[in-house]
Design a protein around this motif. Sequence first.
Motif, PDB file in Angstrom:
ATOM      1  N   ALA A  10      -9.709   0.704 -15.328  1.00 58.39           N
ATOM      2  CA  ALA A  10      -9.799   1.762 -14.614  1.00 58.39           C
ATOM      3  C   ALA A  10     -10.686   3.027 -15.044  1.00 58.39           C
ATOM      4  O   ALA A  10     -11.701   3.668 -14.705  1.00 58.39           O
ATOM      5  CB  ALA A  10      -8.555   2.336 -13.988  1.00 58.39           C
ATOM      6  N   MET A  53     -12.537   4.433 -12.045  1.00 56.72           N
ATOM      7  CA  MET A  53     -11.675   4.011 -10.772  1.00 56.72           C
ATOM      8  C   MET A  53     -10.405   4.635 -10.836  1.00 56.72           C
ATOM      9  O   MET A  53      -9.793   4.659 -12.045  1.00 56.72           O
ATOM     10  CB  MET A  53     -11.305   2.865 -10.502  1.00 56.72           C
ATOM     11  CG  MET A  53     -12.874   2.011  -9.941  1.00 56.72           C
ATOM     12  SD  MET A  53     -12.591   0.081  -9.674  1.00 56.72           S
ATOM     13  CE  MET A  53     -13.978  -0.180  -8.823  1.00 56.72           C
ATOM     14  N   ASP A  54      -9.488   5.036  -9.967  1.00 64.20           N
ATOM     15  CA  ASP A  54      -8.248   5.200  -9.993  1.00 64.20           C
ATOM     16  C   ASP A  54      -7.394   3.460  -9.976  1.00 64.20           C
ATOM     17  O   ASP A  54      -8.363   2.680  -9.448  1.00 64.20           O
ATOM     18  CB  ASP A  54      -7.485   5.993  -8.865  1.00 64.20           C
ATOM     19  CG  ASP A  54      -7.544   5.626  -7.439  1.00 64.20           C
ATOM     20  OD1 ASP A  54      -7.414   4.598  -7.170  1.00 64.20           O
ATOM     21  OD2 ASP A  54      -8.326   6.432  -6.912  1.00 64.20           O
ATOM     22  N   ARG A  55      -6.261   3.550 -10.452  1.00 64.76           N
ATOM     23  CA  ARG A  55      -5.575   2.319 -10.596  1.00 64.76           C
ATOM     24  C   ARG A  55      -5.344   1.486  -9.062  1.00 64.76           C
ATOM     25  O   ARG A  55      -5.562   0.485  -8.969  1.00 64.76           O
ATOM     26  CB  ARG A  55      -4.424   2.256 -11.135  1.00 64.76           C
ATOM     27  CG  ARG A  55      -4.364   2.583 -12.612  1.00 64.76           C
ATOM     28  CD  ARG A  55      -3.124   2.272 -13.130  1.00 64.76           C
ATOM     29  NE  ARG A  55      -3.247   2.978 -14.586  1.00 64.76           N
ATOM     30  CZ  ARG A  55      -2.340   2.992 -15.501  1.00 64.76           C
ATOM     31  NH1 ARG A  55      -1.376   2.294 -15.210  1.00 64.76           N
ATOM     32  NH2 ARG A  55      -2.362   3.750 -16.642  1.00 64.76           N
ATOM     33  N   THR A  56      -5.145   2.480  -8.212  1.00 59.19           N
ATOM     34  CA  THR A  56      -5.054   1.825  -6.688  1.00 59.19           C
ATOM     35  C   THR A  56      -6.343   1.225  -6.212  1.00 59.19           C
ATOM     36  O   THR A  56      -6.382   0.137  -5.714  1.00 59.19           O
ATOM     37  CB  THR A  56      -4.730   3.148  -5.965  1.00 59.19           C
ATOM     38  OG1 THR A  56      -3.614   3.396  -6.160  1.00 59.19           O
ATOM     39  CG2 THR A  56      -4.340   2.584  -4.419  1.00 59.19           C
ATOM     40  N   THR A  57      -7.399   2.185  -6.654  1.00 59.09           N
ATOM     41  CA  THR A  57      -8.815   1.332  -6.214  1.00 59.09           C
ATOM     42  C   THR A  57      -9.285   0.129  -6.909  1.00 59.09           C
ATOM     43  O   THR A  57      -9.504  -0.939  -6.191  1.00 59.09           O
ATOM     44  CB  THR A  57      -9.888   2.390  -6.236  1.00 59.09           C
ATOM     45  OG1 THR A  57      -9.326   3.754  -5.485  1.00 59.09           O
ATOM     46  CG2 THR A  57     -11.371   1.939  -5.781  1.00 59.09           C
ATOM     47  N   LEU A  58      -8.760   0.310  -8.334  1.00 65.24           N
ATOM     48  CA  LEU A  58      -9.101  -1.016  -9.045  1.00 65.24           C
ATOM     49  C   LEU A  58      -8.040  -2.344  -8.661  1.00 65.24           C
ATOM     50  O   LEU A  58      -8.838  -3.469  -8.488  1.00 65.24           O
ATOM     51  CB  LEU A  58      -8.588  -0.863 -10.421  1.00 65.24           C
ATOM     52  CG  LEU A  58      -8.647  -1.957 -11.429  1.00 65.24           C
ATOM     53  CD1 LEU A  58     -10.046  -2.461 -11.349  1.00 65.24           C
ATOM     54  CD2 LEU A  58      -8.440  -1.627 -12.843  1.00 65.24           C
ATOM     55  N   THR A  59      -6.948  -2.063  -8.215  1.00 72.64           N
ATOM     56  CA  THR A  59      -6.079  -3.105  -7.669  1.00 72.64           C
ATOM     57  C   THR A  59      -6.774  -3.631  -6.561  1.00 72.64           C
ATOM     58  O   THR A  59      -6.884  -4.844  -6.152  1.00 72.64           O
ATOM     59  CB  THR A  59      -4.718  -2.459  -7.455  1.00 72.64           C
ATOM     60  OG1 THR A  59      -4.242  -1.833  -8.692  1.00 72.64           O
ATOM     61  CG2 THR A  59      -3.802  -3.584  -6.817  1.00 72.64           C
ATOM     62  N   ALA A  60      -7.086  -2.612  -5.504  1.00 67.47           N
ATOM     63  CA  ALA A  60      -7.817  -3.415  -4.386  1.00 67.47           C
ATOM     64  C   ALA A  60      -9.089  -4.321  -4.647  1.00 67.47           C
ATOM     65  O   ALA A  60      -9.367  -5.258  -3.936  1.00 67.47           O
ATOM     66  CB  ALA A  60      -8.075  -2.030  -3.357  1.00 67.47           C
ATOM     67  N   ALA A  61      -9.939  -3.645  -5.727  1.00 67.79           N
ATOM     68  CA  ALA A  61     -11.010  -4.246  -6.089  1.00 67.79           C
ATOM     69  C   ALA A  61     -10.599  -5.617  -6.377  1.00 67.79           C
ATOM     70  O   ALA A  61     -11.510  -6.724  -6.550  1.00 67.79           O
ATOM     71  CB  ALA A  61     -11.783  -3.548  -6.850  1.00 67.79           C
TER      72      ALA A  61
END
Length: 152
Positions: free
Chosen positions: A71, A76-84
């Motif tokens: 991240a 990226m924030d972790r939420t965005t990374l998780t979605a990616a």
Amino acid sequence: MARAKKLPKSLPFETTLMVRDCCLCLHMQRAARNLARIFDEALRPFDLTNGQFSLLMSLNRPQPAAMKDVASLLAMDRTTLTAALKPLERRELVVIEQDPNDGRSRRLRLTPAGEQLLARAFPVWQQTHTEIERPFAQGEVDRLRRHLRSLS
């Protein structure tokens, strides 16, 4: 008590033109969108976006990567990374595992299929990069990279 400065009701059009010509953020966004389109098109045969390619490349390392490190690298924030990660995980290109040393943390690693896809996509990325750099004078791209790193 000091008087509040009276704000104008509108800005003159010349101000708009000045911002258009001078705003670093605007020019960075435009350049980033254009580069993203170029790389998205180049990577389309692999069913990858430029962002997915960068994410897969960030996982190409000897040991599984901590989610927080990836991240940070990709800004990226972790939420965005998780979605990616979700579409890459569904395609079985990436595995998300619990960190053996910290049950609250996750580790990310490429699967063999992810490694193979990245190996096939890399020459296309490299050729695209070469084409983008071609119009620049020697040393200009490296200078640009240094400036971009200083802003990131």
